[in-house]
Design a protein around this motif. Structure first.
Motif, PDB file in Angstrom:
ATOM      1  N   PHE A   1       0.807  -1.222   0.000  1.00  0.00           N
ATOM      2  CA  PHE A   1       0.000   0.000   0.000  1.00  0.00           C
ATOM      3  C   PHE A   1       0.839   1.270   0.000  1.00  0.00           C
ATOM      4  O   PHE A   1       0.287   2.372  -0.007  1.00  0.00           O
ATOM      5  N   HIS A   2       2.148   1.131   0.019  1.00  0.00           N
ATOM      6  CA  HIS A   2       3.000   2.312   0.107  1.00  0.00           C
ATOM      7  C   HIS A   2       3.896   2.438  -1.111  1.00  0.00           C
ATOM      8  O   HIS A   2       4.232   1.452  -1.766  1.00  0.00           O
ATOM      9  N   GLY A   3       4.284   3.672  -1.389  1.00  0.00           N
ATOM     10  CA  GLY A   3       5.192   3.943  -2.492  1.00  0.00           C
ATOM     11  C   GLY A   3       6.581   4.255  -1.982  1.00  0.00           C
ATOM     12  O   GLY A   3       6.754   4.846  -0.914  1.00  0.00           O
ATOM     13  N   ILE A   4       7.576   3.865  -2.742  1.00  0.00           N
ATOM     14  CA  ILE A   4       8.971   4.163  -2.428  1.00  0.00           C
ATOM     15  C   ILE A   4       9.561   4.916  -3.612  1.00  0.00           C
ATOM     16  O   ILE A   4       9.432   4.494  -4.762  1.00  0.00           O
ATOM     17  N   GLY A   5      10.196   6.046  -3.343  1.00  0.00           N
ATOM     18  CA  GLY A   5      10.863   6.790  -4.401  1.00  0.00           C
ATOM     19  C   GLY A   5      10.040   7.882  -5.044  1.00  0.00           C
ATOM     20  O   GLY A   5      10.501   8.533  -5.984  1.00  0.00           O
ATOM     21  N   GLY A   6       8.811   8.127  -4.550  1.00  0.00           N
ATOM     22  CA  GLY A   6       8.013   9.227  -5.074  1.00  0.00           C
ATOM     23  C   GLY A   6       8.517  10.568  -4.583  1.00  0.00           C
ATOM     24  O   GLY A   6       9.466  10.649  -3.799  1.00  0.00           O
ATOM     25  N   PRO A   7       7.882  11.648  -4.997  1.00  0.00           N
ATOM     26  CA  PRO A   7       8.382  12.985  -4.630  1.00  0.00           C
ATOM     27  C   PRO A   7       8.230  13.332  -3.150  1.00  0.00           C
ATOM     28  O   PRO A   7       9.033  14.092  -2.611  1.00  0.00           O
ATOM     29  N   LEU A   8       7.185  12.817  -2.477  1.00  0.00           N
ATOM     30  CA  LEU A   8       6.828  13.278  -1.134  1.00  0.00           C
ATOM     31  C   LEU A   8       7.323  12.302  -0.065  1.00  0.00           C
ATOM     32  O   LEU A   8       6.867  11.162   0.006  1.00  0.00           O
ATOM     33  N   SER A   9       8.241  12.754   0.777  1.00  0.00           N
ATOM     34  CA  SER A   9       8.742  11.926   1.867  1.00  0.00           C
ATOM     35  C   SER A   9       7.684  11.818   2.964  1.00  0.00           C
ATOM     36  O   SER A   9       7.145  12.829   3.419  1.00  0.00           O
ATOM     37  N   VAL A  10       7.404  10.578   3.392  1.00  0.00           N
ATOM     38  CA  VAL A  10       6.416  10.327   4.441  1.00  0.00           C
ATOM     39  C   VAL A  10       7.018   9.349   5.437  1.00  0.00           C
ATOM     40  O   VAL A  10       7.673   8.373   5.043  1.00  0.00           O
ATOM     41  N   GLN A  11       6.799   9.589   6.735  1.00  0.00           N
ATOM     42  CA  GLN A  11       7.290   8.653   7.742  1.00  0.00           C
ATOM     43  C   GLN A  11       6.453   8.767   9.001  1.00  0.00           C
ATOM     44  O   GLN A  11       5.724   9.740   9.203  1.00  0.00           O
ATOM     45  N   LYS A  12       6.553   7.758   9.847  1.00  0.00           N
ATOM     46  CA  LYS A  12       5.868   7.804  11.130  1.00  0.00           C
ATOM     47  C   LYS A  12       6.518   8.841  12.035  1.00  0.00           C
ATOM     48  O   LYS A  12       7.702   9.142  11.900  1.00  0.00           O
ATOM     49  N   VAL A  13       5.707   9.371  12.965  1.00  0.00           N
ATOM     50  CA  VAL A  13       6.246  10.260  13.984  1.00  0.00           C
ATOM     51  C   VAL A  13       7.417   9.566  14.670  1.00  0.00           C
ATOM     52  O   VAL A  13       7.305   8.420  15.128  1.00  0.00           O
ATOM     53  N   GLY A  14       8.551  10.240  14.739  1.00  0.00           N
ATOM     54  CA  GLY A  14       9.733   9.615  15.324  1.00  0.00           C
ATOM     55  C   GLY A  14       9.907   9.889  16.805  1.00  0.00           C
ATOM     56  O   GLY A  14      10.425   9.061  17.545  1.00  0.00           O
ATOM     57  N   TRP A  15       9.471  11.079  17.253  1.00  0.00           N
ATOM     58  CA  TRP A  15       9.594  11.441  18.666  1.00  0.00           C
ATOM     59  C   TRP A  15       8.212  11.596  19.264  1.00  0.00           C
ATOM     60  O   TRP A  15       7.318  12.195  18.657  1.00  0.00           O
ATOM     61  N   MET A  16       8.033  11.042  20.466  1.00  0.00           N
ATOM     62  CA  MET A  16       6.784  11.230  21.196  1.00  0.00           C
ATOM     63  C   MET A  16       7.061  11.349  22.680  1.00  0.00           C
ATOM     64  O   MET A  16       7.983  10.699  23.190  1.00  0.00           O
TER      65      MET A  16
END
Length: 601
Positions: free
Chosen positions: A178-193
Motif C-alpha cells: 500500500f506504500h510507495g517508495i521513491g516518489g516525490p513526497l517523503s512520508v514517515q511515522k512520527v519519530g519522537w513522542m
C-alpha cells in the motif's frame, strides 16, 4: 499580556529559532511580461497546484505558468514544532477568513465568529497545517465512484497515493503493497513522542484496538501518525514537486500574483486570467487550459468573480453570469473536533513548552534533526473507531486524536485567550499542569455549509459559513464519541505508568446538567466543538445528472471549455481523514487526466 500579543511574540521567537537552525527554502521565480502566452496556467501553488504544475512540466514541449498570490514561505514553516506561529494575526503570508456568527458550536469561545487561516505563500496551507498524512477510507473513494465519478474508486486512486509517496519508515510485509517508495513526497511515522504517546498503542489494546497502518485498507485500530517529513523538516508539495523542477525552462513560477478573474471568450472558452502583480493588473493567456487550484475557499470565489456560479447570487452583486452553476460554493463540508476531555499526569514528564523548545531540544535538533522539534505541537497517535454504525463495523466514523498537552499547559499564554471568561476560570486550577487530551473528530459529517462572495471586489475575502453541527445526527454521534474517548483516556496503561487522573468537573455553562449524561455531552459539544479547517466539496465533482455538480469526473468545469479545477473543492464527499494527502492525490490524478486528454499518455 493578551493572547494576540503573546502569539505575535511567539511568531517573532519562532523566526529567530528558524533562522538559527534551518535555511529558508527560496524558490526560483520569474516575472512574466504582460499578455504572456503559455500552454497551461495553474492558479495556486498549494498542495494540489504544485503537483499539477510539476507534473505537467514533465512534457517538455508544454509551457506551464504557475501563479501564486503570496510569496516565499517563512523559515519557521520548515520546523514542525513552530506550527503555532502560523496563528500570528499579523502575518502577511496567511489569509485569515472570518465566518459569520456560528450558533451550533464553539459557544464557549469569546467570539462565535471563527477565523480560518489559509496559507498565502508557496506551498499554501500545506506549509502551516499540522502535517497529518492520512488518505482516508477505501470506501470514501468507492463512494465517489458510485456517485457517478468513474476513475475515482479506491483501486484507481491508490495508484496515485503510491506514486506520490516516498515512505521512509520500516514496513510490515502486509502493509508494504500500500506504500510507495521513491516518489516525490517523503512520508514517515512520527519519530519522537512524549511518554503518553509512547503508551498509546498499549492503551488502545486494552479496548481491543490493535495497532494498524491507517494508510492501508485496515482502518479500525490504534496508530502512530504519519507525516510528510524529511530530515526533521516539513515537506510540502511545493518542496516535493515544484522546487526540483523549477530548473526546467518550460516551468515558470510567478509570486505575489493574485488572480482576480478568469478570462472567457464569447464562446465560454477559458483563454487566460487577469491578475494583479506589483500593483498592476496584468493578463496571461493559455493556449490549452486554465487550471484552478486555489483551494476550497478561494476556488469558488474566483469562479463566481468570473461569472461562473449561482445566478441569483451573482445578480445581487452586479456580476454578469456567464455560466449558471448553482453548486459553486455549496456542499461545503468540514471535519469537527471536540476539545475539553482531559487528564492530568505526574509532573515533568509531558510536553511543556520548556521541554519542547528548551536548550536540550534545540541542541538535539541542531545536531541530529531529532527530538520534539520534529513534530507539530501535541501530535503523536490516534485511534480510528466505529461508534455509530454497527452495520459497517470495519469502517471508522470517528478518529480520536491523542494530544500530549492540556489546554493551559503553557500557563494560558497562547491557548486560553480565545475562550470566554467562564472557561478561562475553569482551567485556572490546572494551568501549567502536565497532562493529555482525547479529542474525537467527526469523520463523516452530515452538516453542510456554504462559501459565498462578500462583494464583487476581488480583494474582499470570501464568506465561509461551515454551519457545523446543524444536523442533529452529528451531535448524537459526537455524544457517543465523547464516551468512547473517556474510555480510552481511562485506560489502565495511562493510570499505571503516568498517574493519569481525569479532570472530572463540568464546564460552568453545563453544570446544571448531570455530569457526563447525554444532555451534558450535548452542552459540552455545543460549547467546545470546532472545525478543523478542512474545507472541501465547494465545487464538487458529479455526473451531468446532478444539478449541483460543478466539475465533471475529468475535473472540467461545466459549461466552460479549457477550464478545470483541481483541489479539495472537487471532493463530492469529504474523506474520512485529514485532507492534505487526498488533495495531493487529486493533483496527481488531475495531471494525468490532462495528459490523457492531450494525447501525452
Amino acid at each position: 499580556m493578551g493572547s494576540t500579543a503573546a502569539i505575535s511574540l511567539f511568531a517573532t521567537f519562532s523566526n529567530i529559532i528558524a533562522g538559527m537552525f534551518t535555511t529558508p527554502t527560496v524558490y526560483t521565480t520569474s516575472v512574466m511580461p504582460d499578455d504572456t502566452i503559455v500552454d497551461f496556467i495553474v492558479v495556486g501553488s498549494g498542495s494540489a497546484g504544485s503537483v499539477v504544475a510539476g507534473r505537467l512540466s514533465e512534457v517538455p514541449d508544454w509551457e506551464v505558468l504557475l501563479l501564486e498570490a503570496g510569496g516565499q514561505p517563512p523559515a519557521f514553516t520548515k520546523i514542525p514544532i513552530l506550527q503555532m506561529a502560523s496563528a500570528n494575526p499579523n502575518a502577511n503570508f496567511i489569509n485569515f477568513y472570518k465566518t459569520p456568527p456560528q450558533k451550533n458550536y464553539n459557544q464557549f469561545l469569546a467570539s462565535n465568529e471563527l477565523t480560518y487561516p489559509r496559507g498565502r505563500m508557496i506551498g499554501g496551507t500545506g506549509a502551516i497545517n499540522l502535517m497529518v498524512h492520512s488518505r482516508g477510507n477505501p470506501q470514501d473513494y468507492d463512494n465517489w465512484a458510485q456517485l457517478g465519478n468513474p476513475g475515482w474508486d479506491w483501486e484507481t486512486v491508490l495508484k496515485y497515493f503510491k506514486k506520490s509517496e516516498d515512505y521512509r519508515s520500516p514496513l510490515e510485509p502486509k502493509d508494504a503493497p500500500f506504500h510507495g517508495i521513491g516518489g516525490p513526497l517523503s512520508v514517515q511515522k512520527v519519530g519522537w513522542m512524549p511518554p503518553v504517546g509512547k503508551l498509546a498503542i498499549e492503551a488502545g489494546k486494552e479496548l481491543g484496538l490493535e495497532e494498524i497502518d491507517y494508510n492501508t485498507e485496515t482502518k479500525i485500530g490504534s496508530n502512530i501518525l504519519q507525516l510528510p517529513l524529511r530530515d526533521g523538516q516539513r515537506v510540502t508539495s511545493a518542496d516535493a514537486y515544484l522546487m526540483p523542477n523549477l530548473r526546467r525552462q518550460n516551468l515558470k513560477l510567478q509570486i505575489n500574483s493574485q488572480v482576480i478573474k478568469i478570462i472567457l471568450n464569447n464562446d465560454n472558452v477559458a483563454i487566460g486570467v487577469r491578475y494583479v502583480h506589483r500593483n498592476k493588473v496584468k493578463r496571461a493567456f493559455a493556449r490549452r487550459e486554465v487550471i484552478i487550484s486555489a483551494g476550497g475557499a478561494d476556488t469558488p470565489k474566483l469562479l463566481m468573480l468570473s461569472g461562473i456560479g449561482p445566478r441569483e447570487q451573482l445578480d445581487k452583486l452586479g456580476i454578469k453570469t456567464r455560466v449558471d452553476l448553482p453548486g459553486v460554493g455549496q456542499n461545503y463540508k468540514d471535519h469537527v473536533l471536540l476539545e475539553g476531555i482531559h487528564w492530568t499526569i505526574h509532573p515533568n514528564i509531558s510536553s511543556s513548552v520548556l521541554s519542547l523548545l528548551g536548550p536540550s531540544a534545540l541542541l538535539r535538533y541542531q545536531e541530529k534533526r531529532e527530538g520534539p522539534m520534529t513534530v507539530p505541537p501535541g501530535i503523536g497517535a490516534s485511534y480510528f473507531i466505529n461508534v455509530g454504525n454497527p452495520d459497517e463495523p470495519t469502517v471508522p466514523d470517528i478518529q480520536v486524536l491523542l494530544a500530549s498537552q492540556l489546554v493551559g499547559q503553557d500557563y494560558g499564554i497562547l491557548t486560553l485567550g480565545k475562550f470566554k471568561q467562564s472557561v478561562q476560570d475553569y482551567y485556572k486550577p490546572t494551568l501549567g499542569r502536565d497532562g493529555f487530551s482525547m479529542s474525537p473528530v467527526l469523520l463523516r459529517p452530515k452538516s453542510v455549509g456554504t462559501v459565498t462572495l462578500k462583494s464583487k471586489n476581488p480583494f474582499d475575502p470570501p464568506v465561509l459559513d461551515p454551519n457545523c453541527l446543524s444536523h442533529p445526527d452529528d451531535v448524537e454521534l459526537l455524544v457517543k464519541a465523547s464516551k468512547a474517548s473517556v474510555q480510552l483516556g481511562n485506560a489502565k496503561t495511562f493510570r499505571r505508568s503516568l498517574g493519569a487522573e481525569p479532570i472530572n468537573k463540568p464546564f460552568p455553562d453545563c453544570a446544571h446538567l448531570e455530569y457526563q449524561s447525554d444532555d451534558y455531552w450535548r452542552c459540552h459539544i455545543r460549547g467546545m466543538a470546532g472545525v478543523m479547517a478542512h474545507i472541501s466539496g465547494t465545487c464538487k465533482m458529479a455526473p451531468d445528472s446532478d444539478p449541483m455538480g460543478v466539475v465533471t469526473p475529468r475535473l472540467k468545469v461545466r459549461g466552460v471549455k479549457n477550464l478545470r479545477v483541481m483541489d479539495s473543492s472537487v471532493m463530492p464527499q469529504i474523506v474520512s481523514a485529514n485532507i492534505n494527502a487526498a488533495v495531493i492525490m487529486i493533483g496527481e490524478r488531475g495531471a494525468d487526466l490532462v495528459k490523457e486528454d492531450h494525447g501525452k499518455i
